[in-house]
Design a protein around this motif. Structure first.
Motif, PDB file in Angstrom:
ATOM      1  N   MET A   1      21.084  24.252  23.887  1.00  0.00           N
ATOM      2  CA  MET A   1      20.655  22.759  23.778  1.00  0.00           C
ATOM      3  C   MET A   1      21.762  22.170  23.072  1.00  0.00           C
ATOM      4  SD  MET A   1      17.464  21.912  21.309  1.00  0.00           S
ATOM      5  CE  MET A   1      16.995  23.606  21.383  1.00  0.00           C
ATOM      6  N   LEU A   2      22.475  22.691  22.015  1.00  0.00           N
ATOM      7  CA  LEU A   2      23.389  22.150  21.225  1.00  0.00           C
ATOM      8  C   LEU A   2      24.779  22.395  21.974  1.00  0.00           C
ATOM      9  CD1 LEU A   2      22.451  22.852  17.751  1.00  0.00           C
ATOM     10  CD2 LEU A   2      22.258  20.736  18.838  1.00  0.00           C
ATOM     11  N   HIS A   4      26.213  21.680  24.896  1.00  0.00           N
ATOM     12  CA  HIS A   4      26.969  20.348  25.250  1.00  0.00           C
ATOM     13  C   HIS A   4      27.730  19.687  24.227  1.00  0.00           C
ATOM     14  CE1 HIS A   4      25.739  20.508  29.438  1.00  0.00           C
ATOM     15  NE2 HIS A   4      24.381  20.517  29.215  1.00  0.00           N
ATOM     16  N   VAL A   5      26.978  19.471  23.104  1.00  0.00           N
ATOM     17  CA  VAL A   5      27.311  18.725  22.060  1.00  0.00           C
ATOM     18  C   VAL A   5      28.640  19.572  21.478  1.00  0.00           C
ATOM     19  CG1 VAL A   5      27.196  17.750  19.884  1.00  0.00           C
ATOM     20  CG2 VAL A   5      25.348  17.653  21.549  1.00  0.00           C
ATOM     21  N   ARG A 197      17.314  28.620  10.599  1.00  0.00           N
ATOM     22  CA  ARG A 197      16.001  28.263  11.183  1.00  0.00           C
ATOM     23  C   ARG A 197      15.051  29.551  10.896  1.00  0.00           C
ATOM     24  NH1 ARG A 197      16.815  26.438  16.623  1.00  0.00           N
ATOM     25  NH2 ARG A 197      16.617  28.706  17.252  1.00  0.00           N
ATOM     26  N   VAL A 201      11.781  29.706   8.681  1.00  0.00           N
ATOM     27  CA  VAL A 201      10.386  30.002   9.345  1.00  0.00           C
ATOM     28  C   VAL A 201       9.822  31.481   8.656  1.00  0.00           C
ATOM     29  CG1 VAL A 201       9.175  30.849  11.783  1.00  0.00           C
ATOM     30  CG2 VAL A 201      10.829  29.088  11.446  1.00  0.00           C
TER      31      VAL A 201
ATOM     32  N   MET B   1      21.085  18.814  26.476  1.00  0.00           N
ATOM     33  CA  MET B   1      19.927  18.079  25.905  1.00  0.00           C
ATOM     34  C   MET B   1      18.697  18.724  26.553  1.00  0.00           C
ATOM     35  SD  MET B   1      20.517  15.773  23.554  1.00  0.00           S
ATOM     36  CE  MET B   1      21.987  15.353  22.905  1.00  0.00           C
ATOM     37  N   ARG B   4      12.721  18.759  27.957  1.00  0.00           N
ATOM     38  CA  ARG B   4      11.455  18.387  27.660  1.00  0.00           C
ATOM     39  C   ARG B   4      11.490  16.998  27.510  1.00  0.00           C
ATOM     40  NH1 ARG B   4      11.457  23.162  24.865  1.00  0.00           N
ATOM     41  NH2 ARG B   4      12.468  22.446  23.046  1.00  0.00           N
ATOM     42  N   ARG B  18       9.955  23.886  16.887  1.00  0.00           N
ATOM     43  CA  ARG B  18      11.187  24.455  15.941  1.00  0.00           C
ATOM     44  C   ARG B  18      12.451  24.399  16.580  1.00  0.00           C
ATOM     45  NH1 ARG B  18       7.045  29.014  13.125  1.00  0.00           N
ATOM     46  NH2 ARG B  18       5.884  27.216  12.432  1.00  0.00           N
ATOM     47  N   GLU B  19      12.429  24.427  17.958  1.00  0.00           N
ATOM     48  CA  GLU B  19      13.725  24.496  18.711  1.00  0.00           C
ATOM     49  C   GLU B  19      14.404  22.981  18.533  1.00  0.00           C
ATOM     50  OE1 GLU B  19      13.170  26.084  22.796  1.00  0.00           O
ATOM     51  OE2 GLU B  19      12.957  27.875  21.838  1.00  0.00           O
ATOM     52  N   ASP B  20      13.532  22.213  18.563  1.00  0.00           N
ATOM     53  CA  ASP B  20      14.079  20.574  18.389  1.00  0.00           C
ATOM     54  C   ASP B  20      14.476  20.097  17.200  1.00  0.00           C
ATOM     55  OD1 ASP B  20      13.735  20.417  21.291  1.00  0.00           O
ATOM     56  OD2 ASP B  20      11.871  19.582  21.371  1.00  0.00           O
ATOM     57  N   LEU B  23      17.719  18.929  16.333  1.00  0.00           N
ATOM     58  CA  LEU B  23      18.120  17.606  17.159  1.00  0.00           C
ATOM     59  C   LEU B  23      17.412  16.466  16.363  1.00  0.00           C
ATOM     60  CD1 LEU B  23      17.303  18.349  20.943  1.00  0.00           C
ATOM     61  CD2 LEU B  23      19.695  17.763  19.922  1.00  0.00           C
ATOM     62  N   ARG B  28      19.764  13.134  16.685  1.00  0.00           N
ATOM     63  CA  ARG B  28      20.448  13.256  18.211  1.00  0.00           C
ATOM     64  C   ARG B  28      19.131  13.428  19.046  1.00  0.00           C
ATOM     65  NH1 ARG B  28      23.863  18.239  18.321  1.00  0.00           N
ATOM     66  NH2 ARG B  28      22.939  18.900  16.364  1.00  0.00           N
TER      67      ARG B  28
END
Lengths: 202, 553
Positions: A1-2, A4-5, A197, A201, B1, B4, B18-20, B23, B28
């Protein structure tokens, strides 16, 4: 997810590195003169460097170590080492980045030592009384909890997370400070985020 | 990105939230993702807890404030001590390195002598500290001494700054060696015996304003880049020192204590039995034992410390009165963001800590300062004040009685005379008030505000042009506000370039840059003054501080 950034940031940082290398210096003429005066031991120049950067060094130590009685002593050690090493400062980074590097070198062993000690302590606590209760909901409690969580992060990951997220440095700068390749820094940052994270959690 | 964001509305569980979370926390996330995340958070208590904790982690712990004032000073000195310990190498390393370097150097020297002729500079002495500075500056591409001289970030950079000036008052002044010329400017080593009826106000190295109450005995004993020292044998000294980081530390020595000052407004009183009483109105001072330098007390603002009794008390009216001529408060910012010039108006500044005094500016006057039960007689009571008609700023030497020029006194006298000639009643009345304030040293600091009001009202009148010059002199002497003073002098010179007082304005501009530490500018202005007025009134004063300018005559 991150990713790319991160990849973009790494590419951007590498471009920045070559641009800085071309320009040859990271110091303004005033800073160059200040360093030159400090090198010959001029007290006023040393005092100016200390006044300008003491807040940065102290805050960084606090973020790395948390509330600690040794922060004042460590600040003094960092500056004493910096002033003694001014002769070796080539001007290939800003004074701020250079001081981050000295701070990182000064605290590296201490962080590892404390982390190991803390891990043993936590394990013993868990053995005796089970897992701790959930965190409180107020802002102050949440920030104390943040500090506690951060202390559970492995030292090498914590260093990267603090420099990138709290000190606002780029991956390139973090890589220079910790003297590791950018790819390693990027990887550590991803792992730090994931581990944080998981810790939150848990 | 995340995929979803683009997918049609699918299931959004805790796992996805939690994954998001990173961001969202780092701003972001797209609007759609943010919306789904928030929607999930509203429904899930556990995810709200995780979000809060992660938010706190990403925001970071709040950092305690950095060291400042006395603590900063102490830490810096501890660092300097630490530097020496850090530098210590084990003995075997020293020997090993020494032997290796020595051996290599000998071998290299022998080889060089054998093969080449030696250039003369090789055999010269190592460069001095200044030369090294210049060389290093050259390496980095800086212009060395000139750049250094241009900066005015505090400190005493040039011997021309190591002078003091009499701002107002009456005293017997004994310069060191009794060789000083008849001048209001004095060097280190000067002794002052303040007149029994009038106080004395001094400016030191362009950074300190001090007010000494009648009958005080003082000596200025040291002025180095790191230390300024005054010795008080008797009387009360009120001092204002707005110290910048590289400025020297001020020490006041009395028979029973040493008061160390980092930057503050305070008074030191030495009674006839040599006891010392220190009162602090702003900032903090350290009181040390005069012989052992052991810390006796740290006195914070709003406290008065008696050295003999080792007791703390509140500062009283006498201390506030002694310090009031030094009052200067930074102005507030106006709508355009520029700092508004704040002129002393006789009120006690809001940043002075006087216990029992209300914060309401209407009540911040001497009348409202609570009287202390056991008030110390500082010799500066209202009854001892001289009448306003008495002459001010006459400085008397022990061997040769002399009158020192007071540009302000001459200027205001001339202004009043000119106003009387015009027969304009309101002009005369406005100026009369300002002159009354100016004539007494105790109220002279208030004249700047009075004259500013006068200029606001009559500024366009050709007669009022000297008012600018006077305001500049007062801002410079009492507020140490060199920038405001220079603006006033420049306005005067622009409006009346060939005025009879243009010489004073040029001299004051030179003085402002000298005392403000802008040495290369001061040299330029000094040259300009000497070229224009080779036989001028202030030639001696310019050459006293810059003997190298003799060639400009």
């Amino acid at each position: 997810m991150l990713e790319h950034v991160e990849n973009f940031a790494i590419a951007h940082a590498q471009a920045g590195e070559s641009a800085a290398a071309e320009s040859g210096t990271f110091l303004s003429p005033e800073e160059r003169l200040l360093v030159a005066r400090a090198r010959v031991g001029e007290h006023r120049a040393l005092r100016q460097i200390y006044s300008t950067y003491q807040a940065q060094v102290r805050a960084h130590l606090y973020r790395l170590l948390g509330q600690d009685a040794e922060i004042d002593d460590l600040t003094q050690i960092v500056f004493a080492r910096a002033f003694n090493a001014l002769d070796k400062f080539q001007g290939n980074s800003t004074l701020g980045t250079w001081l981050y590097r000295i701070t990182a070198n000064t605290t590296h062993n201490l962080l590892r030592q404390r982390f190991r000690r803390e891990r043993v302590k936590t394990a013993l606590n868990w053995f005796h009384s089970g897992r701790t209760a959930n965190v409180g909901s107020t802002r102050v409690e949440a920030r104390d909890e943040a500090h506690r969580i951060l202390q559970q992060l492995r030292p090498d990951l914590r260093e990267v997370f603090v420099l990138y997220h709290y000190e606002g440095l780029t991956l390139q700068e973090v890589s220079e400070i910790l003297e590791k390749p950018i790819s390693t820094i990027g990887d550590r940052l991803t792992r730090a985020r994931k581990q944080l994270r998981d810790l939150v959690v848990a | 990105m995340s995929n979803r964001e683009t997918q049609p509305r699918t299931r959004y569980s805790c796992q996805e939230a939690r994954e998001d979370s990173e961001l969202v926390l780092s701003d972001r996330a797209t609007a759609l993702l943010r919306e789904r995340y928030d929607e999930h958070l509203r429904a899930c208590r556990d995810c709200r807890r995780v979000h809060r904790a992660l938010y706190a982690v990403y925001e970071g712990p709040s950092v305690p404030p950095a060291a400042s004032g006395m603590r900063e000073e102490k830490e810096f000195h501890a660092i300097l001590r630490q530097m020496k310990t850090e530098r210590v190498d084990p003995w075997y390393r020293k020997w090993a390195i020494g032997a290796t370097v020595g051996g290599l150097a000998t071998a290299a020297a022998v080889l060089t002598l054998t093969l080449f002729d030696i250039a003369p500079e090789v055999l010269s002495l190592p460069p001095s500290e200044d030369e090294t500075t210049r060389q290093l500056a050259g390496v980095f591409g800086g212009s060395g001494a000139e750049d250094q001289a241009q900066t005015s970030d505090g400190g005493i950079e040039h011997p021309a700054q190591s002078y003091g000036r009499v701002v107002g008052g009456l005293a017997i002044i004994v310069p060191p060696g009794e060789t000083a010329a008849s001048s209001d400017t004095f060097p280190v080593g000067t002794r002052f015996s303040v007149d029994p009826d009038q106080s004395l106000q001094l400016g030191l190295v362009g950074k300190i304003v001090a007010n000494f109450t009648p009958s005080s005995e003082i000596e200025w004993t040291a002025a180095s880049p790191s230390l300024l020292e005054l010795q008080i044998e008797r009387g009360t000294a009120a001092v204002r020192y707005d110290r910048r980081p590289s400025d020297p530390v001020l020490q006041i020595r009395t028979p029973t204590a040493v008061v160390r000052v980092i930057g503050t407004v305070f008074t030191v009183h030495v009674s006839d039995d040599s006891n010392t009483v220190v009162s602090v109105l702003r900032g903090q001072v350290e009181v040390l034992h005069p012989k052992t330098n052991r810390l006796l007390a740290e006195v914070e603002s709003g406290f008065r410390y008696d050295v003999a009794k080792s007791t703390f008390d509140d500062p009283g009216k006498a201390e506030v009165e002694a310090a009031l001529p030094l009052s200067n408060e930074h102005g507030s910012d106006d709508a355009a963001g520029a700092e508004v010039l704040a002129l002393a108006d006789g009120r006690i500044p809001s940043n002075w800590n006087v216990p029992g005094l209300p914060q309401d500016p209407r009540f911040r006057t001497l009348d409202y300062v609570p009287a202390r039960a056991s008030a110390v007689d500082t010799g500066n009571t209202a009854a001892s004040r001289p009448a306003r008609s008495e002459p001010a700023t006459v400085v008397i030497g022990t061997r040769d009685t002399r009158h020192v020029d007071d540009e302000g006194e001459d200027l205001i006298g001339r202004l009043v005379r000119d106003a009387e000639l015009t027969r304009r009643k309101e002009l005369r009345s406005a100026l009369g008030t300002c002159r009354d304030l100016y004539e007494s040293v105790e109220t002279r600091y208030l004249a700047a505000k009075c004259l500013t009001t006068f200029i606001d009202k009559y500024g366009d009148d050709p007669l009022a042009v000297e008012g600018y010059l006077l305001v500049g002199i007062l801002r410079m002497d009492y507020a140490l506000d060199y920038d405001a003073a220079e603006v006033a002098f420049q306005t005067f010179l622009r409006r009346a370039p060939s005025h009879a007082s243009a010489e004073v304005a040029l001299y004051r501009m030179w003085l402002a840059s000298t005392e403000n530490g802008r040495i290369s500018e001061a040299l330029g202005r000094g040259r300009k003054y000497l070229a224009r007025y080779p036989n001028g009134k202030y030639v001696g004063k310019v050459l006293q501080r810059f003997p190298e300018l003799k060639s400009a005559l």
